[in-house]
Design a protein around this motif. Structure first.
Motif, mmCIF file in Angstrom:
data_model
loop_
_atom_site.group_PDB
_atom_site.id
_atom_site.type_symbol
_atom_site.label_atom_id
_atom_site.label_comp_id
_atom_site.label_asym_id
_atom_site.label_seq_id
_atom_site.Cartn_x
_atom_site.Cartn_y
_atom_site.Cartn_z
ATOM 1 N N PRO A 245 12.210 6.926 -14.453
ATOM 2 C CA PRO A 245 11.773 7.784 -13.738
ATOM 3 C C PRO A 245 10.357 6.722 -12.665
ATOM 4 O O PRO A 245 10.487 6.858 -11.594
ATOM 5 C CB PRO A 245 10.996 9.314 -14.410
ATOM 6 N N VAL A 246 9.011 6.693 -13.969
ATOM 7 C CA VAL A 246 8.998 5.667 -13.112
ATOM 8 C C VAL A 246 9.736 4.497 -11.958
ATOM 9 O O VAL A 246 8.903 4.397 -11.466
ATOM 10 C CB VAL A 246 7.618 5.732 -13.963
ATOM 11 N N ILE A 247 10.221 4.252 -13.254
ATOM 12 C CA ILE A 247 10.618 3.328 -12.538
ATOM 13 C C ILE A 247 11.699 3.306 -10.889
ATOM 14 O O ILE A 247 11.497 2.426 -9.883
ATOM 15 C CB ILE A 247 11.685 2.211 -13.173
ATOM 16 N N ALA A 248 12.733 4.143 -11.763
ATOM 17 C CA ALA A 248 12.902 4.667 -10.049
ATOM 18 C C ALA A 248 11.904 5.006 -8.966
ATOM 19 O O ALA A 248 12.266 4.896 -7.922
ATOM 20 C CB ALA A 248 14.400 6.214 -10.258
ATOM 21 N N GLU A 249 10.985 5.668 -9.498
ATOM 22 C CA GLU A 249 10.039 5.779 -8.077
ATOM 23 C C GLU A 249 9.158 4.637 -7.783
ATOM 24 O O GLU A 249 9.381 4.828 -6.450
ATOM 25 C CB GLU A 249 8.929 7.135 -8.299
ATOM 26 N N GLY A 250 9.108 3.913 -8.170
ATOM 27 C CA GLY A 250 8.824 2.806 -7.794
ATOM 28 C C GLY A 250 9.828 1.753 -7.167
ATOM 29 O O GLY A 250 9.456 1.227 -5.908
ATOM 30 N N PHE A 251 10.997 2.081 -7.357
ATOM 31 C CA PHE A 251 12.274 1.187 -6.611
ATOM 32 C C PHE A 251 12.208 2.120 -4.975
ATOM 33 O O PHE A 251 12.116 0.956 -3.968
ATOM 34 C CB PHE A 251 13.523 0.972 -7.458
ATOM 35 N N GLU A 252 11.955 2.747 -5.112
ATOM 36 C CA GLU A 252 12.243 3.754 -3.650
ATOM 37 C C GLU A 252 11.201 3.259 -2.764
ATOM 38 O O GLU A 252 11.593 3.495 -1.755
ATOM 39 C CB GLU A 252 12.440 4.853 -4.208
ATOM 40 N N ALA A 253 9.169 3.289 -3.538
ATOM 41 C CA ALA A 253 9.193 2.574 -2.736
ATOM 42 C C ALA A 253 8.619 1.529 -2.614
ATOM 43 O O ALA A 253 8.131 1.309 -1.050
ATOM 44 C CB ALA A 253 6.815 2.794 -3.804
ATOM 45 N N ILE A 254 8.959 0.223 -2.884
ATOM 46 C CA ILE A 254 9.425 -0.815 -2.238
ATOM 47 C C ILE A 254 10.509 -1.161 -1.698
ATOM 48 O O ILE A 254 10.472 -2.076 -0.096
ATOM 49 C CB ILE A 254 9.379 -1.947 -3.584
ATOM 50 N N LEU A 255 11.652 0.136 -1.490
ATOM 51 C CA LEU A 255 11.991 -0.056 -0.290
ATOM 52 C C LEU A 255 11.942 -0.115 1.084
ATOM 53 O O LEU A 255 12.253 -0.352 1.944
ATOM 54 C CB LEU A 255 13.415 0.945 -0.652
ATOM 55 N N LEU A 348 17.474 -4.770 -7.180
ATOM 56 C CA LEU A 348 17.559 -3.879 -8.028
ATOM 57 C C LEU A 348 15.866 -3.509 -8.847
ATOM 58 O O LEU A 348 15.739 -5.061 -9.488
ATOM 59 C CB LEU A 348 18.472 -4.025 -9.072
ATOM 60 N N PRO A 349 16.110 -2.636 -10.022
ATOM 61 C CA PRO A 349 15.160 -2.983 -10.722
ATOM 62 C C PRO A 349 15.693 -4.298 -11.890
ATOM 63 O O PRO A 349 16.900 -4.390 -12.049
ATOM 64 C CB PRO A 349 14.978 -1.619 -11.367
ATOM 65 N N THR A 350 14.891 -4.631 -12.464
ATOM 66 C CA THR A 350 14.780 -5.415 -13.547
ATOM 67 C C THR A 350 15.254 -4.977 -14.845
ATOM 68 O O THR A 350 15.816 -5.966 -15.082
ATOM 69 C CB THR A 350 13.552 -6.696 -13.507
ATOM 70 N N GLY A 394 2.786 -3.508 -8.191
ATOM 71 C CA GLY A 394 2.360 -1.992 -9.258
ATOM 72 C C GLY A 394 3.076 -0.443 -8.149
ATOM 73 O O GLY A 394 2.905 -0.458 -7.432
ATOM 74 N N HIS A 395 2.986 0.271 -9.549
ATOM 75 C CA HIS A 395 3.319 1.511 -8.762
ATOM 76 C C HIS A 395 2.551 2.508 -10.365
ATOM 77 O O HIS A 395 2.873 2.704 -10.848
ATOM 78 C CB HIS A 395 4.237 1.970 -8.486
ATOM 79 N N ASN A 396 1.952 3.449 -9.698
ATOM 80 C CA ASN A 396 0.494 4.022 -9.806
ATOM 81 C C ASN A 396 0.624 3.929 -11.562
ATOM 82 O O ASN A 396 0.221 4.302 -12.486
ATOM 83 C CB ASN A 396 2.148 6.012 -11.065
ATOM 84 N N ASP A 397 0.131 3.019 -11.185
ATOM 85 C CA ASP A 397 -1.227 2.263 -12.055
ATOM 86 C C ASP A 397 -0.572 1.542 -13.180
ATOM 87 O O ASP A 397 -1.135 1.041 -14.481
ATOM 88 C CB ASP A 397 -2.404 3.036 -12.432
ATOM 89 N N LEU A 398 0.788 0.975 -13.040
ATOM 90 C CA LEU A 398 1.790 0.230 -13.984
ATOM 91 C C LEU A 398 2.196 -0.789 -13.134
ATOM 92 O O LEU A 398 2.273 -0.796 -12.147
ATOM 93 C CB LEU A 398 2.745 1.354 -14.165
ATOM 94 N N THR A 399 2.622 -1.983 -13.923
ATOM 95 C CA THR A 399 3.467 -2.658 -13.831
ATOM 96 C C THR A 399 4.558 -2.460 -14.346
ATOM 97 O O THR A 399 4.983 -2.314 -14.589
ATOM 98 C CB THR A 399 2.712 -4.199 -14.525
#
Length: 429
Positions: A245-255, A348-350, A394-399
């Motif tokens: 879920p955090v990867i999905a959220e982060g990807f939408e944030a970079i889009l 896409l997400p790595t 970075g997203h939600n304090d995660l790399t």
């Protein structure tokens, strides 16, 4: 202890930075299992020569994955079975070019045995800890190389990528990894995993540093590309299943951030994905690795990483016709991918997953699940004979990490677009 601290590399301070790196390598507990062999005497010699070399790479502290020939060193490829082989008589051509350009070789880095895993564990030399996610896998197969950069011991790490072996560890440890088009960097002098899918390339802290290392390895002029806002394709029919879920959220944030920065983002499916389903990467890696290491596979099975031996054994599931059909289908997919993508870049997400805890990977089923999932997205570029960049954000304090994939021989344009994307990603937190 950091080789980098606030000092960017230069030929004039190469010796000072090399001593810092060697001290860190010897004294920092986090450096355990990163290298299979340090090259201290050679590094000091190269650092002393750096001021006399007219190259922008002169003085860059560099780690070399243990599958490359370095003159005078045994090329183990992270194995036990190759430890008794005679030392290499000469550098691999790509490594020789780095040496001539003034790179300082700090050591040979740990890796998954024979480069046959995307997770980065090694039962013979230990597993480097992940600086970005302590207690978690560093990613593979270029595990030690990624950690050498993430710890600040090295400016550049040289590795290989058969299904993501530069980009997965880059994603897991929070650095940048570049998989070039296979033909741009000579494969001679490197222990192969798959003649069809292997590529050699760099990891570093920025796209520009990866670009420079690749240009040197490829024998190209060291002329940096200017950042360029390219067109980005988001194909939801590949690479978006089973996302954390955090990867999905982060990807939408970079889009959203990339759209705001002026990138044109095209949401459309890739039609060639249907062709991708007609073969599997293991059909190349298992057969081709066995072709290179069959005597060792048969005669010294007890000295292999059991998980690597098991993956190689899958070659027995294929006959000659099936293998040739897999190659034909791969070639058809690569042609179709290049024609469909053109000069655009797939985004896409790595990886779909965060780095798994090493303690959870003692179970073979869990290891196999994590390994296949880690390899899934990056392997597309190898099967397409394309080029690809993994870049941290970075997203939600995660790399986390985002990946660009370009068609074959579109490396320079990919790097230019990567610099523009990187400028947006570095602003996220």
């Amino acid at each position: 202890m950091s080789a980098r601290t606030d000092l960017a590399w230069s030929a004039e301070i190469a010796s000072e930075r090399t001593e810092r790196a060697l001290t860190g390598l010897a004294e920092d507990p986090a450096a355990a299992s990163v290298f299979t062999r340090d090259l201290g005497p050679l590094a000091r010699e190269q650092a002393a020569l750096a001021p006399s070399i007219a190259s922008p790479l002169a003085g860059a502290i560099t780690s070399i994955k243990a599958l490359f020939d370095v003159a005078g060193e045994t090329t183990t490829a992270g194995t036990k079975v190759l430890q008794g082989e005679p030392p290499a008589e000469r550098d691999a051509p790509a490594i020789a070019r780095l040496r001539e350009a003034g790179a300082v070789f700090l050591g040979l880095t740990n890796m998954s045995e024979f480069a046959y895993s995307g997770i980065g564990l090694n039962p013979h030399y230990g597993t480097p800890d992940n600086p970005a996610y302590p207690g978690c896998a560093p990613g593979g197969s270029t595990s030690g190389g990624a950690v050498s950069v993430a710890l600040g011991l090295c400016d550049i790490a040289i590795g290989s990528d058969t299904g993501g072996s530069l980009r997965i560890p880059a994603a897991f440890t929070g650095i940048t990894g570049f998989k070039p088009t296979q033909a741009t960097v000579p494969l001679a002098g490197g222990k192969p995993l798959s003649d069809t899918l292997d590529s050699f390339g760099p990891m570093a802290r920025s796209v520009a540093d990866c670009e420079l290392a690749w240009q040197v390895m490829a024998g190209l002029p060291a002329v940096p590309e200017a950042p360029e806002v390219g067109r980005l394709v988001v194909a939801r029919n590949f690479g978006f299943d089973e996302l954390d879920p955090v990867i999905a959220e982060g990807f939408e944030a970079i889009l959203s951030a990339l759209g705001d920065a002026g990138f044109k983002i095209l949401e459309r499916d890739l039609g060639c994905i249907d062709l991708y389903g007609k073969f599997a990467p293991w059909q190349m890696t298992s057969v081709e690795s066995r072709a290179h290491y069959e005597d060792l596979f048969q005669g010294r099975a007890e000295d292999f990483d059991p998980r690597v031996h098991s993956r190689m054994s899958r070659a027995d599931e294929l006959d000659a016709v099936s293998y040739r059909q897999a190659l034909n289908n791969r070639n058809a997919f690569a042609e179709a991918f290049a024609a469909e993508l053109g000069g655009d870049f797939l985004l896409l997400p790595t990886t779909p997953l965060l780095p798994p805890k090493v303690s959870d990977l003692s179970d073979d089923a869990e290891f196999g699940r994590a390994n296949l999932l880690a390899l899934r997205n990056p392997s597309l570029a190898n099967c397409a004979d394309g080029c690809s960049l993994a870049m941290p954000f970075g997203h939600n304090d995660l790399t986390l990490s985002a990946m660009l994939i370009g068609a074959r021989n579109n490396d320079a344009a990919l790097l230019a677009c990567g610099k523009a994307v990187e400028a947006v990603l570095t602003r996220l937190g």
